[in-house]
Write a protein that holds these residues in place. Structure first.
Motif, PDB file in Angstrom:
ATOM      1  N   ALA A  58       0.832  -1.201   0.000  1.00  0.00           N
ATOM      2  CA  ALA A  58       0.000   0.000   0.000  1.00  0.00           C
ATOM      3  C   ALA A  58       0.870   1.256   0.000  1.00  0.00           C
ATOM      4  CB  ALA A  58      -0.933   0.005   1.202  1.00  0.00           C
ATOM      5  N   ALA A  59       1.947   1.250   0.773  1.00  0.00           N
ATOM      6  CA  ALA A  59       2.841   2.412   0.823  1.00  0.00           C
ATOM      7  C   ALA A  59       3.545   2.632  -0.510  1.00  0.00           C
ATOM      8  CB  ALA A  59       3.859   2.239   1.944  1.00  0.00           C
ATOM      9  N   VAL A  60       4.041   1.560  -1.106  1.00  0.00           N
ATOM     10  CA  VAL A  60       4.725   1.671  -2.404  1.00  0.00           C
ATOM     11  C   VAL A  60       3.744   2.138  -3.473  1.00  0.00           C
ATOM     12  CG1 VAL A  60       5.895   0.351  -4.209  1.00  0.00           C
ATOM     13  CG2 VAL A  60       6.505  -0.005  -1.818  1.00  0.00           C
ATOM     14  N   ALA A  61       2.543   1.569  -3.476  1.00  0.00           N
ATOM     15  CA  ALA A  61       1.538   1.965  -4.466  1.00  0.00           C
ATOM     16  C   ALA A  61       1.137   3.426  -4.279  1.00  0.00           C
ATOM     17  CB  ALA A  61       0.315   1.061  -4.355  1.00  0.00           C
ATOM     18  N   ALA A  62       1.047   3.881  -3.047  1.00  0.00           N
ATOM     19  CA  ALA A  62       0.696   5.278  -2.791  1.00  0.00           C
ATOM     20  C   ALA A  62       1.779   6.221  -3.305  1.00  0.00           C
ATOM     21  CB  ALA A  62       0.474   5.485  -1.297  1.00  0.00           C
ATOM     22  N   ILE A  63       3.029   5.853  -3.113  1.00  0.00           N
ATOM     23  CA  ILE A  63       4.136   6.693  -3.602  1.00  0.00           C
ATOM     24  C   ILE A  63       4.174   6.684  -5.126  1.00  0.00           C
ATOM     25  CG2 ILE A  63       6.653   6.868  -3.687  1.00  0.00           C
ATOM     26  CD1 ILE A  63       6.633   5.921  -0.738  1.00  0.00           C
ATOM     27  N   ILE A  64       4.006   5.509  -5.733  1.00  0.00           N
ATOM     28  CA  ILE A  64       4.003   5.417  -7.195  1.00  0.00           C
ATOM     29  C   ILE A  64       2.838   6.226  -7.773  1.00  0.00           C
ATOM     30  CG2 ILE A  64       3.704   3.831  -9.152  1.00  0.00           C
ATOM     31  CD1 ILE A  64       6.441   3.601  -7.871  1.00  0.00           C
ATOM     32  N   LEU A  65       1.652   6.119  -7.154  1.00  0.00           N
ATOM     33  CA  LEU A  65       0.504   6.880  -7.648  1.00  0.00           C
ATOM     34  C   LEU A  65       0.744   8.381  -7.513  1.00  0.00           C
ATOM     35  CD1 LEU A  65      -2.358   6.875  -8.798  1.00  0.00           C
ATOM     36  CD2 LEU A  65      -3.195   6.852  -6.448  1.00  0.00           C
ATOM     37  N   ALA A  66       1.328   8.816  -6.424  1.00  0.00           N
ATOM     38  CA  ALA A  66       1.622  10.237  -6.256  1.00  0.00           C
ATOM     39  C   ALA A  66       2.630  10.714  -7.307  1.00  0.00           C
ATOM     40  CB  ALA A  66       2.144  10.506  -4.850  1.00  0.00           C
ATOM     41  N   LEU A  67       3.620   9.879  -7.618  1.00  0.00           N
ATOM     42  CA  LEU A  67       4.584  10.225  -8.677  1.00  0.00           C
ATOM     43  C   LEU A  67       3.914  10.301 -10.041  1.00  0.00           C
ATOM     44  CD1 LEU A  67       7.725   8.134  -7.651  1.00  0.00           C
ATOM     45  CD2 LEU A  67       7.542  10.624  -7.759  1.00  0.00           C
ATOM     46  N   LEU A  68       3.067   9.305 -10.349  1.00  0.00           N
ATOM     47  CA  LEU A  68       2.372   9.306 -11.631  1.00  0.00           C
ATOM     48  C   LEU A  68       1.419  10.490 -11.746  1.00  0.00           C
ATOM     49  CD1 LEU A  68       1.553   5.512 -12.096  1.00  0.00           C
ATOM     50  CD2 LEU A  68       3.247   6.859 -13.328  1.00  0.00           C
ATOM     51  N   ASN A  69       0.761  10.834 -10.640  1.00  0.00           N
ATOM     52  CA  ASN A  69      -0.133  11.987 -10.658  1.00  0.00           C
ATOM     53  C   ASN A  69       0.634  13.284 -10.890  1.00  0.00           C
ATOM     54  OD1 ASN A  69      -2.551  10.663 -10.347  1.00  0.00           O
ATOM     55  ND2 ASN A  69      -2.572  10.859  -8.133  1.00  0.00           N
ATOM     56  N   GLY A  70       1.860  13.347 -10.435  1.00  0.00           N
ATOM     57  CA  GLY A  70       2.662  14.549 -10.648  1.00  0.00           C
ATOM     58  C   GLY A  70       3.298  14.628 -12.018  1.00  0.00           C
TER      59      GLY A  70
END
Length: 118
Positions: free
Chosen positions: A33-45
């Protein structure tokens, strides 16, 4: 600081959705969940602004509701990069995208609005 707040909200929503929708949303553990949250935040940016510009006519026609489809696509893209994180169908990612949008609307302080009483 905004990036960390975004990732924390994403992680909390992922954990809540994994408990609420065990048949449609797959999440192995908290680390995933933590890795996916960081990846999603990067992709959103990085990628989401380009997608928003490319889909501007659809956003205008749909009065902005097409952005939920873009958010669901970003979640599906995150699922491609993170093993142990996935959805049973695109509609499950749409539901999680809707919950993420509502959570970000409530918890992210995008604009400070000060109302003065006179």
């Amino acid at each position: 600081m905004r990036f960390l707040m975004q990732a924390a909200i994403n992680m909390a929503v992922f954990l809540a959705c994994a408990l609420l929708f065990p048949t449609g949303f797959y999440l192995d553990n908290m680390l995933v969940a933590a890795v996916a949250a960081i990846i999603l935040a990067l992709l959103n940016g990085l990628i989401k602004p380009v997608l928003l510009i490319l889909s501007l006519p659809l956003l205008v026609i749909s009065l902005g509701s097409f952005s939920l489809i873009i958010n669901a696509a970003m979640l599906e893209m995150t699922a491609l990069f993170v093993p142990g994180f996935g959805f049973a169908s695109f509609w499950w990612s749409f539901v999680v995208a809707l919950i993420l949008t509502l959570a970000n609307l409530v918890f992210m302080d995008q604009k400070n609005i000060h109302i003065r009483r006179q």
